[in-house]
Design an enzyme around this catalytic site. Structure first.
Site, PDB file in Angstrom:
ATOM      1  N   TYR A  32       1.156  -1.115   0.235  1.00 10.02           N
ATOM      2  CA  TYR A  32      -0.075   0.346   0.389  1.00 10.02           C
ATOM      3  C   TYR A  32       0.867   1.473  -0.058  1.00 10.02           C
ATOM      4  O   TYR A  32       2.112   1.188   0.664  1.00 10.02           O
ATOM      5  CB  TYR A  32      -0.653  -0.107   1.222  1.00 10.02           C
ATOM      6  CG  TYR A  32      -0.592   0.476   2.688  1.00 10.02           C
ATOM      7  CD1 TYR A  32       0.493  -0.470   3.770  1.00 10.02           C
ATOM      8  CD2 TYR A  32       0.014   1.481   3.068  1.00 10.02           C
ATOM      9  CE1 TYR A  32       1.155  -0.500   4.848  1.00 10.02           C
ATOM     10  CE2 TYR A  32       0.123   1.521   4.604  1.00 10.02           C
ATOM     11  CZ  TYR A  32       0.323   0.447   4.973  1.00 10.02           C
ATOM     12  OH  TYR A  32       1.615   1.208   6.478  1.00 10.02           O
ATOM     13  N   ARG A  86       8.385   4.105  -4.582  1.00  6.66           N
ATOM     14  CA  ARG A  86       8.352   3.338  -2.860  1.00  6.66           C
ATOM     15  C   ARG A  86       6.972   1.806  -3.799  1.00  6.66           C
ATOM     16  O   ARG A  86       7.253   1.044  -3.557  1.00  6.66           O
ATOM     17  CB  ARG A  86       7.859   4.060  -1.694  1.00  6.66           C
ATOM     18  CG  ARG A  86       7.901   2.756  -1.064  1.00  6.66           C
ATOM     19  CD  ARG A  86       8.078   3.437   0.354  1.00  6.66           C
ATOM     20  NE  ARG A  86       7.154   3.804   0.364  1.00  6.66           N
ATOM     21  CZ  ARG A  86       6.421   5.202   0.900  1.00  6.66           C
ATOM     22  NH1 ARG A  86       6.833   5.317   2.636  1.00  6.66           N
ATOM     23  NH2 ARG A  86       5.014   5.809   1.728  1.00  6.66           N
ATOM     24  N   ARG A 124      -7.730 -19.762  -1.641  1.00 10.43           N
ATOM     25  CA  ARG A 124      -7.368 -20.033  -0.210  1.00 10.43           C
ATOM     26  C   ARG A 124      -5.973 -21.233  -1.115  1.00 10.43           C
ATOM     27  O   ARG A 124      -6.511 -22.577  -0.490  1.00 10.43           O
ATOM     28  CB  ARG A 124      -7.800 -20.221   1.113  1.00 10.43           C
ATOM     29  CG  ARG A 124      -6.542 -19.607   1.493  1.00 10.43           C
ATOM     30  CD  ARG A 124      -7.527 -19.604   3.628  1.00 10.43           C
ATOM     31  NE  ARG A 124      -6.461 -19.416   4.227  1.00 10.43           N
ATOM     32  CZ  ARG A 124      -5.256 -20.493   4.888  1.00 10.43           C
ATOM     33  NH1 ARG A 124      -5.141 -21.280   4.990  1.00 10.43           N
ATOM     34  NH2 ARG A 124      -4.461 -20.070   5.471  1.00 10.43           N
ATOM     35  N   LYS A 139       6.243  -2.206   2.014  1.00 13.74           N
ATOM     36  CA  LYS A 139       5.050  -1.429   2.916  1.00 13.74           C
ATOM     37  C   LYS A 139       3.876  -2.227   2.151  1.00 13.74           C
ATOM     38  O   LYS A 139       3.682  -2.043   1.161  1.00 13.74           O
ATOM     39  CB  LYS A 139       4.502  -0.231   2.100  1.00 13.74           C
ATOM     40  CG  LYS A 139       3.766   0.994   2.951  1.00 13.74           C
ATOM     41  CD  LYS A 139       4.064   2.415   2.607  1.00 13.74           C
ATOM     42  CE  LYS A 139       3.037   3.389   3.294  1.00 13.74           C
ATOM     43  NZ  LYS A 139       3.235   2.914   4.800  1.00 13.74           N
ATOM     44  N   GLU A 182      11.667   2.379  14.303  1.00 12.19           N
ATOM     45  CA  GLU A 182      10.905   3.715  14.295  1.00 12.19           C
ATOM     46  C   GLU A 182       9.697   4.074  14.730  1.00 12.19           C
ATOM     47  O   GLU A 182       9.672   2.405  15.358  1.00 12.19           O
ATOM     48  CB  GLU A 182      10.821   3.812  12.377  1.00 12.19           C
ATOM     49  CG  GLU A 182      10.204   2.422  12.088  1.00 12.19           C
ATOM     50  CD  GLU A 182       9.731   1.844  10.222  1.00 12.19           C
ATOM     51  OE1 GLU A 182      10.089   2.730  10.169  1.00 12.19           O
ATOM     52  OE2 GLU A 182      10.091   1.061  10.248  1.00 12.19           O
TER      53      GLU A 182
HETATM   54  N1  PLP Z   1       7.330   4.157   8.910  1.00  8.06           N
HETATM   55  C1  PLP Z   1       6.706   2.837   9.295  1.00  8.06           C
HETATM   56  C2  PLP Z   1       6.642   1.642   9.822  1.00  8.06           C
HETATM   57  C3  PLP Z   1       5.299   3.682   8.920  1.00  8.06           C
HETATM   58  O1  PLP Z   1       4.057   2.746   8.681  1.00  8.06           O
HETATM   59  C4  PLP Z   1       5.157   5.014   7.738  1.00  8.06           C
HETATM   60  C5  PLP Z   1       4.244   5.447   7.473  1.00  8.06           C
HETATM   61  O2  PLP Z   1       2.803   5.067   7.114  1.00  8.06           O
HETATM   62  C6  PLP Z   1       6.626   5.756   7.582  1.00  8.06           C
HETATM   63  C7  PLP Z   1       7.616   4.963   8.403  1.00  8.06           C
HETATM   64  C8  PLP Z   1       6.434   7.249   6.926  1.00  8.06           C
HETATM   65  O3  PLP Z   1       6.428   6.459   6.022  1.00  8.06           O
HETATM   66  P1  PLP Z   1       6.283   7.979   4.737  1.00  8.06           P
HETATM   67  O4  PLP Z   1       6.812   8.750   5.437  1.00  8.06           O
HETATM   68  O5  PLP Z   1       6.071   7.484   3.602  1.00  8.06           O
HETATM   69  O6  PLP Z   1       4.614   8.053   4.986  1.00  8.06           O
END
Ligand code: PLP
Length: 285
Positions: A33, A52, A100, A149, A182
């Site tokens: 996503y 990305r 599935r 992501k 993070e």
């Molecule tokens: N880290 C994680 C785990 C995230 O889920 C997100 C955003 O959803 C970010 C960092 C920040 O990413 P961005 O600046 O691309 O929104």
């Protein structure tokens, strides 16, 4: 006004929109996503978000549901139909639907695409930024491919929920050696007592945040002192400032970590300045 979602080629009232129970996203979190900010009806940093998305798709050998050009049209049409001026657009691509079974579906199985958009309460976000937010630290219990992501966000959900239950807005995840990786849905930053900005490098153990990359460009442009390295929780406690970045809130000052005030407990000058200047560096399309 009723909300509209785009699902696999159709614009549908949000409340009626859905994917099959055989969708790989629903069954296996086999789905990626993007969340892109919208300001004045325009997309912010679309190019980096789409790059990305392509990277996430490539990493998981997932097909594109639409060309990049067609996806750009769908995103704009979803924004338009929902009358979004300031908010976010959400794009999710899954490996499609199939009875599935763990292995990938046969080649040619169409990917699923869902696009939604909504307005944000800007006044509420600004009020939050003026005060700063609280974060709490907890172990990073995610899988090893957090640089993709994907919607496999259960550890992030649990961390965020635990943070909320402790009265904090965000969870800062901490690796086995005591270094902050993070936030559960944001990039973590500190400013040391010497005024050096610090954020973790991209080595596969954090998501390459788009907002992070734009802030880094801004930091370079403004000639701010900067180090791309991991920092410990103790370093964060002792920092002059802290903040988080993400597409939905750009730069958000952090004024409390684990119940301790950061610096003097008010949003710092660096974070507030980067927040003020962020959209001058961002790309609008
Ligand atoms: N880290 C994680 C785990 C995230 O889920 C997100 C955003 O959803 C970010 C960092 C920040 O990413 P961005 O600046 O691309 O929104």
């Amino acid at each position: 006004m009723s909300r509209i979602a785009y699902v696999n080629g159709r614009y549908i009232p949000h409340a009626e929109a859905g994917v099959s129970i055989d969708d790989r996203g629903f069954q296996f979190a086999d789905s990626v996503y993007e969340v892109c900010e919208v300001i004045g009806g325009r997309l912010v940093d679309e190019r980096r978000h789409m790059a990305r998305l392509q990277r996430s798709l490539d990493r998981l050998a997932m097909a594109r549901p639409l060309t990049e050009r067609a996806m750009a049209v769908v995103m704009r049409e979803t924004i338009r139909r929902n009358r979004v001026t300031d908010g976010v657009v959400y794009v999710q691509v899954s490996r499609g639907q199939m009875r599935r079974d763990f292995p990938f579906p046969p080649d040619g199985t169409p990917a699923s695409l869902v696009v939604t958009a909504r307005n944000n309460d800007l006044a509420k976000i600004e009020a939050r930024a003026a005060k700063g937010v609280a974060v709490v630290t907890m172990p990073d219990e995610r899988w090893r491919h957090v640089d993709i992501k994907s919607v496999a966000l259960l550890p992030n959900v649990l961390a965020k929920q635990a943070a909320r239950e402790q009265g904090a807005q965000e969870a800062w995840l901490v690796d086995a050696k005591g270094y902050v990786t993070e936030g559960a849905s944001s990039t973590a930053w500190i400013v040391t007592r010497d005024g050096v900005l610090v954020t973790r490098p991209l080595k596969g153990d954090i998501l390459p945040g788009v907002t992070r990359s734009v802030v880094l460009d801004l930091v370079a442009k403004q000639g701010l002192r900067f180090e791309e390295r991991a920092f410990t929780v103790d370093e964060a406690y002792a920092a002059r400032e802290a903040f988080i970045t993400s597409a939905s809130q750009s730069v958000m000052p952090v004024t409390q970590i684990d119940g301790r005030p950061v610096g003097n407990g008010a949003p710092g000058l660096t974070a507030s300045g980067l927040r003020r200047d962020y959209h001058s560096q961002a790309e609008f399309t």
